[in-house]
Write a protein that holds these residues in place. Structure first.
Motif, PDB file in Angstrom:
ATOM      1  N   CYS A 183      27.132  87.725  84.802  1.00  5.94           N
ATOM      2  CA  CYS A 183      27.621  88.954  85.429  1.00  5.94           C
ATOM      3  C   CYS A 183      26.677  90.116  85.096  1.00  5.94           C
ATOM      4  N   HIS A 184      27.027  90.925  84.082  1.00 10.89           N
ATOM      5  CA  HIS A 184      26.229  92.110  83.773  1.00 10.89           C
ATOM      6  C   HIS A 184      25.257  91.913  82.611  1.00 10.89           C
ATOM      7  N   GLU A 185      24.975  90.660  82.221  1.00  7.93           N
ATOM      8  CA  GLU A 185      24.022  90.478  81.122  1.00  7.93           C
ATOM      9  C   GLU A 185      22.644  91.064  81.492  1.00  7.93           C
ATOM     10  N   SER A 186      22.303  91.018  82.783  1.00 12.76           N
ATOM     11  CA  SER A 186      21.024  91.633  83.208  1.00 12.76           C
ATOM     12  C   SER A 186      21.043  93.127  82.881  1.00 12.76           C
ATOM     13  N   THR A 187      22.223  93.718  82.981  1.00 15.84           N
ATOM     14  CA  THR A 187      22.370  95.137  82.643  1.00 15.84           C
ATOM     15  C   THR A 187      22.197  95.345  81.148  1.00 15.84           C
ATOM     16  N   SER A 188      22.877  94.508  80.362  1.00 20.23           N
ATOM     17  CA  SER A 188      22.813  94.673  78.906  1.00 20.23           C
ATOM     18  C   SER A 188      21.369  94.553  78.439  1.00 20.23           C
ATOM     19  N   VAL A 189      20.636  93.582  78.977  1.00 23.51           N
ATOM     20  CA  VAL A 189      19.241  93.408  78.560  1.00 23.51           C
ATOM     21  C   VAL A 189      18.385  94.564  79.080  1.00 23.51           C
ATOM     22  N   GLY A 190      18.523  94.875  80.367  1.00 23.47           N
ATOM     23  CA  GLY A 190      17.679  95.906  80.987  1.00 23.47           C
ATOM     24  C   GLY A 190      17.903  97.283  80.385  1.00 23.47           C
ATOM     25  N   LEU A 191      19.166  97.677  80.224  1.00 22.03           N
ATOM     26  CA  LEU A 191      19.440  99.016  79.686  1.00 22.03           C
ATOM     27  C   LEU A 191      19.026  99.113  78.220  1.00 22.03           C
TER      28      LEU A 191
END
Ligand SMILES: Nc1nc2c(c(=O)[nH]1)N[C@H]1C(S)=C(S)[C@@H](COP(=O)(O)OP(=O)(O)OC[C@H]3O[C@@H](n4cnc5c(=O)[nH]c(N)nc54)[C@H](O)[C@@H]3O)O[C@H]1N2
Ligand SMILES: Nc1nc2c(c(=O)[nH]1)N[C@H]1C(S)=C(S)[C@@H](COP(=O)(O)OP(=O)(O)OC[C@H]3O[C@@H](n4cnc5c(=O)[nH]c(N)nc54)[C@H](O)[C@@H]3O)O[C@H]1N2
Ligand SMILES: [Mo]
Length: 759
Positions: A183-191
């Motif tokens: 889901c939002h793991e791309s967000t957690s890594v990117g941010l």
């Protein structure tokens, strides 16, 4: 670009009468008694329960009706009068139930008693709680801890999640995947890389201070409808909203507030998006780079002519690294490449850039349309680049706003549910509970399934969820489950994952958050974190559906105690009896976030976790926020651009589902009725393939790994969608999604760009 006020396939705004009708239908279907109507009024209220649907923020001064169509459906689904008793299982073998539709399994009602699978009769049989805990504990003692997976779907509370991660670590592994891995793991890594916090930096107040919002790949009307209130208020103040989405989603086009009689009775509705850009799927990096290029080149001209600058020079100098490289990259990227990959004309991106340059405080909302791609992390970094250009992080009314899914998915990460040891406070846990936590990296969701296919997993404990349906490559992964030694499912309702059993399989029914949770010390409350980093208390309000369901903390404590025995220094019984003790332990582990937890959880509006980036403190390696030069404009390495008949399939949610929970087969907003086996396709792609409306097709994944992934029985629906892109439903299309087709840095499956063709 088309005018933003004309949805193409749905003539009505989201919300409105359609929404009320849908709520009435489900309340009737689930036989929720009318006397229970007030349940909805306690939803998202200071002394009520936090909605079990999405994780959108809960205001300090809620509306009388602080719920939406999706939340009302989720509540009706949990408070249904229908029950699955041990009798139900006596009547149906598991093999027989495997033929049932996802909808029918859950629709059969709430689970009522702990069950164990009996291979001889192929049936679930009742077992006592003590015996279930005992047997699971004994089995776990014989397994290699590194081969055991502890999965959490994002619904379990902060208290349960904290107990679950501690249990896993005391048991001996960091195998703590959760739904955010898909889901939002791309967000957690990117941010985290860009600004030093893995979550959004905005709070509800920012909606009152912003003067422009972007929406990238998030379908607010279906997936976080309560947010429409904030959007509507902002639009009334004249705040423009610029949307990037391949589909014209009605909720992003306009909104009629079903809780505002005036708007219901007149056709007046609020136009939500002032610009609507239907880009190609996977085209966001290119589109955002186009906007950045326009801003940077306008700034170059302004500088040359001595006019006020278009970028925030002071902010960039003081707070960021990497600007020069990024600006050079933006200048040198050709418009024709940006146009080709984004599918948008230059003039559309210039228009977005122009609006952006006029705004002083900008919010950027985003969802699965950005994160579920091979370049999902890069997409998130591009949103940061865009915001950093004009200093739009760490000031009122501005910032990145990832809209999270499950109601406590963000919070579970906050209290230690993570496979990455560096993200968990291991030293503190070691000290607090006198044990040596494992320091090696655990498995995330994709890695757990890769290991399962290699025969390296022996057991899976599922705290909610429906992994058989929600993970990629269903035809490959589903058979792997039956080779497991142990499968334990803690759930409210029956789903397919409970029917694909390991050698020893247990199905443990838990309370829903809406139900009153009575333990030895009295009625218990729990807590969660919403999308804006705000913690709230939640208290059940209805009588439990059965005397034999147990709370999630009760179940986790029971299994932990049995599996860890004398090895554990935790008094699991005391924690089970009084969750306030768990909260005190959470506060000891994370004092900055959770000090005075028990008192503060009932503050109206909850309490916020500190977000350093909000204060312009950057917890990154360089101590500054970082611009990133994208490695590619958005080309998907798995997408064979040279195959002429290749299509990109995005898998979507309808308004009648919550992930794998299917409330009904309709998708009101997209004009689909009584089926989910539909493929949305442009007229151009239909003509190219000589396909007629309604024609049945089979899709095949384009890959060279020796597996033939295909799905038949799909019906073509002509739709306003860019050429080369098609849409289908999740979870039905998961057979087509290869396990290895994921975002490189986060391993989030690329569910929005599956390379396929029609055969
Ligand atoms: N009613 C309801 N509410 C839910 C859920 C549910 O299933 N039902 N699920 C919950 C969960 S766990 C989550 S994570 C969230 C998910 O909520 P969202 O983030 O809204 O997820 P999706 O519905 O999968 O798709 C989002 C949108 O992305 C668009 N899109 C697809 N590909 C691209 C692309 O390449 N670029 C851009 N810009 N857009 C693209 C699609 O057209 C769609 O409108 O919702 C939560 N809330
Ligand atoms: N192709 C494709 N795949 C996707 C996605 C996509 O967009 N496309 N989206 C991904 C995303 S964003 C997500 S979050 C995942 C979700 O994946 P999962 O977490 O695996 O699935 P859910 O459908 O959310 O879980 C539903 C089940 O949870 C149980 N449940 C409900 N409430 C409770 C509760 O209070 N306690 C407990 N213990 N159990 C409960 C019920 O038994 C229900 O059947 O799917 C991912 N998979
Ligand atoms: Mo999600």
């Amino acid at each position: 670009m088309k005018p933003a006020d004309k949805p193409s396939s749905y003539p009505f705004a989201s919300g409105g009468w359609g929404s009320l009708k849908a709520v009435t239908q489900i309340v009737t279907q689930e036989k929720v008694a009318l006397k229970d109507g007030p349940i909805l009024l306690k939803q998202n209220k200071p002394e009520g329960f936090a909605c079990v649907s999405c994780s959108w923020a809960k205001p300090a001064h809620p509306h009388t009706f602080e719920f939406c169509e999706s939340g009302a459906k989720a509540t009706a689904w949990d408070t249904t009068k229908k029950r699955i008793t041990p009798d139900f299982f006596a009547q149906h073998t598991v093999t027989e139930l495997l033929d049932w539709h996802d909808h029918d399994l859950e629709e059969a009602g709430r689970l009522t008693a702990p069950m164990k699978y009996d291979h001889a009769t192929d049936k679930y049989i009742e077992i006592s709680w003590e015996q279930a805990f005992d047997e699971i504990g004994r089995e776990m003692c014989m397994l290699d801890p590194h081969s055991v997976v502890f999965y959490t779907s994002g619904r379990a509370s902060l208290e349960t999640a904290y107990m679950f991660q501690l249990f896993a670590r005391m048991y001996g592994c960091n195998n703590l995947p959760d739904s955010s891995n898909m889901c939002h793991e791309s967000t957690s890594v990117g941010l985290t890389e860009a600004i030093g916090v893995g979550v959004g930096t905005i709070v509800l107040d920012d909606f009152e201070k912003t003067d422009l919002m972007f929406f990238f790949g998030q379908n607010v009307g279906t997936n976080s409808p309560r947010m429409l209130h904030q959007l509507q208020d902002a639009r009334k103040r004249g705040v423009p909203i610029i949307t990037f989405n391949p589909l014209r989603e009605p909720g992003l086009v306009s909104f009629a507030n079903p809780q505002s009689p005036l708007q219901m009775l007149t056709p007046a509705e609020t136009r939500i998006s002032t610009q609507y850009h239907q880009l190609k799927t996977g085209g966001d990096t290119a589109a955002i780079l186009g906007i950045c290029k326009a801003v940077i080149e306008a700034d170059d001209r302004a500088q040359a002519e001595g006019r006020p600058r278009k970028i925030d020079v002071e902010f960039i100098e003081q707070h960021t690294t990497g600007f020069d490289d990024f600006a050079a990259h933006a200048r040198s990227t050709e418009w024709r490449d940006i146009e080709r990959v984004s599918g948008l004309p230059r003039v559309a991106l210039l228009e977005a850039a122009d609006e952006y340059m006029h705004a002083q405080a900008v919010l950027a909302h985003f969802g699965m349309g950005l994160t579920q791609h091979r370049l999902g992390v890069q997409n998130v970094r591009m949103v940061c680049n865009l915001l950093l250009l004009r200093g739009n992080i760490g000031k009122p009314g501005a910032g990145p706003s990832p809209i999270r899914g499950h109601s406590n998915v963000q919070g579970q990460r906050t209290v230690g549910v993570t496979e990455k040891p560096e993200l968990a406070p291991l030293d503190q846990l070691a000290k607090q509970f006198s044990f040596e936590p494992p320091r090696d990296k655990g498995m995330n969701t994709v890695e757990a399934f890769e290991a399962m296919l290699e025969g390296k997993v022996s057991a899976v404990l599922n705290l909610g969820g429906n992994l058989v349906r929600s993970v990629p490559d269903r035809d490959r992964t589903e058979p792997a489950w039956s080779k497991l030694q142990l499968t334990v499912n803690v759930a409210t309702k029956l789903n397919r994952s409970h029917l694909v059993n390991g050698k020893n399989a247990y199905l443990l029914p838990c309370l829903s958050r809406i139900e009153i949770d009575r333990q030895a010390s009295g009625e218990q409350a729990v807590s969660m974190e919403d999308s804006t980093g705000c913690m709230h208390g939640s208290r059940g309000v209805t009588e439990p559906g059965s005397d034999d369901t147990r709370s999630e903390p009760f179940i986790v404590a029971g299994i932990a105690k049995a599996a860890l025995g004398a090895r554990s220094t935790v008094d699991w019984d005391a924690w089970r009896d009084d969750y306030a003790i768990v909260r005190d332990e959470i506060a000891t582990t994370y004092p900055d976030i959770f000090h005075d937890f028990n008192a503060r959880m009932w503050q109206p509006g909850g309490f916020h976790r500190p977000l350093p980036a909000r204060e312009r403190v950057w917890k990154t390696k360089s101590g500054k926020a970082g611009f990133l030069v994208p490695e590619s404009l958005g080309e998907d390495p798995d997408m064979p651009e040279t195959t002429p008949d290749a299509l990109r399939l995005m898998t979507l949610r309808s308004d009648s589902q919550f992930n794998t929970t299917i409330y009904s087969l309709d998708d009101r907003f997209r004009g689909v009725k009584d089926t989910r086996m539909v493929i949305l396709m442009s007229q151009a792609d239909m003509a190219k393939r000589q396909l007629q409306e309604g024609q049945e097709i089979t899709l095949q994944t384009l890959s060279n790994d020796g597996f033939d992934r295909r799905l038949g029985g799909l019906h073509v629906k002509a739709y306003d969608i860019p050429e080369g892109c098609i849409g289908g439903y999740f979870p039905e299309c998961n057979v087509l999604l290869p396990l290895w087709h994921y975002a490189k840095e986060s391993k989030v499956p690329g569910a929005k760009s599956i390379p396929v063709r029609v055969i």
